[in-house]
Design a protein around this motif. Structure first.
Motif, PDB file in Angstrom:
ATOM      1  N   GLU A  23       6.750 -26.868  40.311  1.00 27.58           N
ATOM      2  CA  GLU A  23       7.824 -26.809  41.300  1.00 27.58           C
ATOM      3  C   GLU A  23       7.287 -26.873  42.728  1.00 27.58           C
ATOM      4  O   GLU A  23       7.709 -27.682  43.522  1.00 27.58           O
ATOM      5  CB  GLU A  23       8.633 -25.519  41.104  1.00 27.58           C
ATOM      6  N   LEU A  56      13.515 -27.697  42.075  1.00 28.37           N
ATOM      7  CA  LEU A  56      14.027 -27.937  40.724  1.00 28.37           C
ATOM      8  C   LEU A  56      15.449 -28.473  40.856  1.00 28.37           C
ATOM      9  O   LEU A  56      16.131 -28.179  41.849  1.00 28.37           O
ATOM     10  CB  LEU A  56      14.037 -26.629  39.924  1.00 28.37           C
ATOM     11  N   ILE A  57      15.887 -29.224  39.874  1.00 26.38           N
ATOM     12  CA  ILE A  57      17.265 -29.719  39.899  1.00 26.38           C
ATOM     13  C   ILE A  57      18.210 -28.527  39.811  1.00 26.38           C
ATOM     14  O   ILE A  57      18.077 -27.684  38.928  1.00 26.38           O
ATOM     15  CB  ILE A  57      17.513 -30.688  38.721  1.00 26.38           C
ATOM     16  N   SER A  58      19.117 -28.424  40.761  1.00 30.52           N
ATOM     17  CA  SER A  58      20.027 -27.287  40.797  1.00 30.52           C
ATOM     18  C   SER A  58      21.354 -27.718  41.401  1.00 30.52           C
ATOM     19  O   SER A  58      21.547 -27.646  42.620  1.00 30.52           O
ATOM     20  CB  SER A  58      19.400 -26.165  41.626  1.00 30.52           C
ATOM     21  N   ASP A  63      23.013 -25.555  44.007  1.00 27.58           N
ATOM     22  CA  ASP A  63      22.486 -25.560  45.371  1.00 27.58           C
ATOM     23  C   ASP A  63      22.507 -26.956  45.963  1.00 27.58           C
ATOM     24  O   ASP A  63      21.919 -27.199  47.032  1.00 27.58           O
ATOM     25  CB  ASP A  63      21.044 -25.022  45.376  1.00 27.58           C
ATOM     26  N   THR A 114      13.848 -21.028  33.552  1.00 26.21           N
ATOM     27  CA  THR A 114      15.199 -20.723  34.033  1.00 26.21           C
ATOM     28  C   THR A 114      16.101 -21.915  33.720  1.00 26.21           C
ATOM     29  O   THR A 114      15.628 -22.946  33.255  1.00 26.21           O
ATOM     30  CB  THR A 114      15.193 -20.517  35.552  1.00 26.21           C
ATOM     31  N   GLU A 143      17.496 -23.882  35.866  1.00 24.25           N
ATOM     32  CA  GLU A 143      17.090 -25.004  36.710  1.00 24.25           C
ATOM     33  C   GLU A 143      15.828 -25.659  36.146  1.00 24.25           C
ATOM     34  O   GLU A 143      15.702 -26.879  36.129  1.00 24.25           O
ATOM     35  CB  GLU A 143      16.826 -24.534  38.154  1.00 24.25           C
ATOM     36  N   THR A 156      16.772 -27.650  33.034  1.00 24.28           N
ATOM     37  CA  THR A 156      17.500 -28.866  33.410  1.00 24.28           C
ATOM     38  C   THR A 156      16.511 -29.922  33.890  1.00 24.28           C
ATOM     39  O   THR A 156      16.572 -31.098  33.503  1.00 24.28           O
ATOM     40  CB  THR A 156      18.502 -28.549  34.544  1.00 24.28           C
ATOM     41  N   THR A 157      15.571 -29.501  34.728  1.00 25.45           N
ATOM     42  CA  THR A 157      14.592 -30.435  35.281  1.00 25.45           C
ATOM     43  C   THR A 157      13.684 -30.974  34.183  1.00 25.45           C
ATOM     44  O   THR A 157      13.356 -32.165  34.145  1.00 25.45           O
ATOM     45  CB  THR A 157      13.759 -29.733  36.376  1.00 25.45           C
TER      46      THR A 157
END
Lengths: 204, 204
Positions: free
Chosen positions: A87, A111-113, A116, A147, A149, A152-153
């Motif tokens: 990250e 990270l992909i979020s 946010d 997590t 995020e 997902t990433t």
């Protein structure tokens, strides 16, 4: 808070914008700086201004660097066929501290979020795929946080990396060394039973 | 820590000098600033530089102020015959927040602490005695911390203030409102029994 000075209030507000710094801590830090000499305070603000002004990101792995290419990417001792995707620079530091990894890195910068507003295009993913296209990479290790995020990433990257002839792995998840079973959360414990490994592998 | 950049390391070290900020927190704060825009970081460092450069101390009470005399000392609503002596500007803010005090202040700028090499001459005690000599002060309230340094400073000030025709008081010590008896430390509990007050006074 009832400030006796607008200058003081302004400095406290600026400190209070930093993550994890509340109003009371901000005031304590500002009053501490006020007690220091002009030189010391000048050194503090200059260090930040200089960092912001002169900082570079390695054109290979996007890690923070003082030069166009970082020390790790320049080193002939490092295995360029293995890339560890992380990250941010803190993760590079943490992995380097283990002395267990001889490959190179790729720093995503986040990270992909969706919550946010951070999508794949906000991260250094294109740069990673660019490195894949050179055809020298054999393995990509996704060392991202456990997590939502992070997951997902990992999922997004896995789908992108499948197009290339590389092995994609994620770092092992399970019970931490020294961790007592009764204090481990249910998800980790359950998953660590499902993903159990032969005894010989754990000893090695 | 293994820093990939000297600039980064330098900024983290400077942040790490602040009280209560460890290396990991310092790194987190610096990386946060790195993600902010140039303007935002500029605003942060400028707020500190400006504070350090332009800050003034009230020539009457030595509280932090944007002008030669602070708002409280200038106010005609405040009772100039009562001076509340405090350690620093945070205490002024805390007392102002109670809305219980109509007098003025005197900010010592610290407490006597031989361990830290802070003696009476390092504090604004001479300025306090100067205010006494004008003969307008009737009461001095010593609102200092209930620590060894606070008690030492109170004792020193009490001996100095005895020479003047003023009432010297200290703020009440005892069990905090809402405090449960069983959790109060022995010294506080023991002293609060010895210094008990008639019921009528506590109700008033």
């Amino acid at each position: 808070m009832n400030f006796s000075s607008k200058l003081l209030q302004h400095a406290v507000e600026e400190f209070g914008r930093l993550p994890g710094i509340g109003n009371k801590t901000a005031l304590r830090l500002v009053l501490h700086l006020l007690k220091q000499s002009d030189q010391e305070v000048g050194r503090f603000t200059q260090a930040i201004d200089q960092l912001k002004e002169k900082i570079q990101y390695c054109q290979e792995c996007y890690n923070i660097s003082d030069e166009p290419t970082c020390e790790i990417c320049r080193s002939i001792k490092r295995d360029k066929s293995t890339i560890c995707v992380v990250e941010d620079t803190r993760d590079v530091m943490a992995i380097e501290n283990t002395n267990q990894y001889q490959g190179v890195y790729h720093v995503l910068g986040g990270l992909i979020s969706p919550m946010d507003g951070i999508g794949p295009s906000d991260l250094k993913i294109e740069g990673l795929l660019e490195r894949m296209r050179k055809g020298e990479v054999k393995e990509v290790i996704l060392a991202l946080s456990a997590t939502m995020e992070g997951d997902t990433t990992i999922f997004y990257l896995y789908r992108k990396l499948r197009e290339f002839d590389v092995e994609v792995s994620t770092i092992a998840r399970g019970i931490a060394f020294g961790g007592e079973l009764e204090y481990v959360d249910e998800i980790t414990l359950g998953r660590s039973i499902l993903t159990r490994v032969p005894y010989e592998r754990n000893v090695g």
